[in-house]
Design a protein around this motif. Structure first.
Motif, PDB file in Angstrom:
ATOM      1  N   PHE A 208       0.827  -1.203   0.000  1.00 40.81           N
ATOM      2  CA  PHE A 208       0.000   0.000   0.000  1.00 40.81           C
ATOM      3  C   PHE A 208       0.868   1.262   0.000  1.00 40.81           C
ATOM      4  O   PHE A 208       1.861   1.353   0.730  1.00 40.81           O
ATOM      5  N   TYR A 210       1.182   4.816   1.130  1.00 44.26           N
ATOM      6  CA  TYR A 210       0.624   5.770   2.084  1.00 44.26           C
ATOM      7  C   TYR A 210       0.801   7.197   1.579  1.00 44.26           C
ATOM      8  O   TYR A 210       1.774   7.529   0.899  1.00 44.26           O
ATOM      9  N   GLY A 241      -9.845  -1.063   9.144  1.00 40.47           N
ATOM     10  CA  GLY A 241     -10.674  -1.049   7.939  1.00 40.47           C
ATOM     11  C   GLY A 241     -12.062  -0.509   8.200  1.00 40.47           C
ATOM     12  O   GLY A 241     -12.615   0.238   7.380  1.00 40.47           O
ATOM     13  N   ILE A 265      -2.217  -0.891   6.639  1.00 47.00           N
ATOM     14  CA  ILE A 265      -3.146  -1.328   5.603  1.00 47.00           C
ATOM     15  C   ILE A 265      -2.699  -2.686   5.077  1.00 47.00           C
ATOM     16  O   ILE A 265      -1.653  -2.817   4.451  1.00 47.00           O
ATOM     17  N   SER A 269      -7.508  -5.247   6.183  1.00 46.71           N
ATOM     18  CA  SER A 269      -8.046  -3.884   6.242  1.00 46.71           C
ATOM     19  C   SER A 269      -8.821  -3.545   4.973  1.00 46.71           C
ATOM     20  O   SER A 269      -9.894  -2.934   5.029  1.00 46.71           O
ATOM     21  N   TRP A 270      -8.259  -3.932   3.832  1.00 47.04           N
ATOM     22  CA  TRP A 270      -8.939  -3.686   2.558  1.00 47.04           C
ATOM     23  C   TRP A 270     -10.319  -4.327   2.565  1.00 47.04           C
ATOM     24  O   TRP A 270     -11.314  -3.719   2.200  1.00 47.04           O
ATOM     25  N   VAL A 277     -10.690   1.956   1.353  1.00 46.43           N
ATOM     26  CA  VAL A 277      -9.283   2.370   1.391  1.00 46.43           C
ATOM     27  C   VAL A 277      -8.874   2.974   0.058  1.00 46.43           C
ATOM     28  O   VAL A 277      -7.970   3.814  -0.003  1.00 46.43           O
TER      29      VAL A 277
END
Length: 377
Positions: A208, A210, A241, A265, A269-270, A277
């Motif tokens: 991911f 950021y 999430g 993430i 979380s996705w 996200v």
């Protein structure tokens, strides 16, 4: 007269039972799982000497060992990266399964990196590096990510899945973007996801990206009603999430979390955010207290959620102005320094004897009240 070895009904197996102790106690449970990787082939071990890129966490461990060895005047006990071949083979590509004529290796993900990926013992669940690619699962998260043009390297679909409108759009969108669609068995997809509910589809995404914290704050200040959410030590990626999903639903422009001792993430979380996200910028900060002070200097009011807060949520007049809502961790709530940095602490009124709400639920209730006040203003 026949001896004991020739008599009828003689014992054919030894009387002693299964071997006890560390050598044989769990032998049956390890059957068929392949060999245990040595330390120099484990990307997460400081003795790693593989040819793949060294994960950031492993590099930090090796650097720490070097400093300790220099202080003690001894040789460092670390590996020599690049000296041991840890790839599956020269012909493989990152994120593409290797297949052989017998089909036993069909669908095995090679991971990321030059020449294929870190070698994993057959039958064992892969433990990917923290900064390695993630496998995002679930029909809604995968579809939302493809719609938001999230970078992806491969799409995995299980054989024989129920094809609905979401699956059709997922396959069509992936094909339009040139993402390879790899069909694997449901058992293989279960193995790749570690048993997580995947609904027959998975999307391999790179680590991911950021948002820089300064850009996050600057973008929020460009809005009519700036609103940010900060998480103080929330370690459950599902809570992270869920908070991001609430932030997207109630108009927050971003979320920021600490780099250490907090969830980042991940694919979990996705999935929990149902793809939110992809729409809400998330930043990682080195020092949460310092970042909150920077928000205050930029004109934000910093409000912390606390069961013993001095202000009732329904009396929060500051909700209509630039606001940062700080959500504490699942167990201890706000840390001492963060609590002292907040301009005020807010409690959520409850009619029962429940001590407190879950972190993500408390965030959703607070953000909903902030959105209600702003709509009425």
């Amino acid at each position: 007269m026949p001896g004991n070895s020739q008599r009828r009904g003689r014992r054919l197996t030894p009387k002693q039972g299964a071997p006890k102790g560390s050598g044989g106690k769990n032998r049956d449970s390890l059957a068929g799982r392949g060999r245990t990787l040595p330390a120099d082939e484990r990307p997460w071990h400081k003795a790693y000497s593989g040819t793949e890129q060294v994960p950031q966490r492993t590099a930090w461990k090796q650097d720490k060992e070097r400093r300790a060895a220099a202080e003690e005047g001894r040789a460092p006990k670390i590996g020599q990266p690049g000296t041991k071949d840890t790839t599956w083979g020269k012909g493989s590509r990152a994120g593409v399964p290797l297949r052989n004529s017998g089909g036993r290796g069909a669908g095995r993900s090679t991971g990321a990196g030059r020449g294929g990926g870190p070698r994993v013992a057959p039958g064992r669940k892969s433990n990917p590096a923290k900064d390695g690619p993630e496998l995002l699962v679930g029909r809604n998260p995968v579809l939302e990510s493809l719609r938001a043009l999230v970078p992806a390297t491969a799409l995995y679909t299980a054989q024989g899945i129920d094809v609905d409108d979401r699956i059709k759009e997922i396959i069509r969108t992936a094909a339009d973007r040139g993402i390879a669609n790899l069909e694997v068995s449901r058992a293989e997809l279960d193995r790749m996801t570690g048993g997580v509910l995947h609904q027959g589809v998975g999307l391999q995404v790179p680590p991911f990206a950021y948002e820089p914290f300064e850009d996050l704050v600057a973008a929020a200040l460009e809005q009519t009603a700036p609103l940010l959410v900060a998480l103080d030590g929330v370690t459950d990626p599902r809570n992270l999430g869920a908070v991001i999903r609430s932030a997207a639903a109630f108009g927050a422009q971003g979320v920021f979390v600490p780099e250490r001792r907090a969830a980042g993430i991940t694919a979990t979380s996705w999935r929990t955010s149902a793809g939110a996200v992809a729409r809400v910028p998330v930043a990682q900060v080195t020092n949460l207290t310092r970042s909150l002070k920077a928000c205050q200097n930029a004109g934000f009011m910093v409000v912390g959620l606390d069961a013993d807060g001095e202000t009732d949520l329904y009396d929060l007049e500051a909700a209509v102005g630039p606001l940062v809502v700080v959500v504490g961790s699942e167990g201890r709530g706000l840390s001492r320094l963060v609590g002292e940095t907040c301009d005020l602490t807010v409690s959520i009124p409850m009619v029962s004897d429940v001590e407190s709400l879950n972190a993500s639920v408390a965030a959703a209730v607070t953000l909903a009240e902030v959105a209600r006040r702003r709509a009425a203003a």
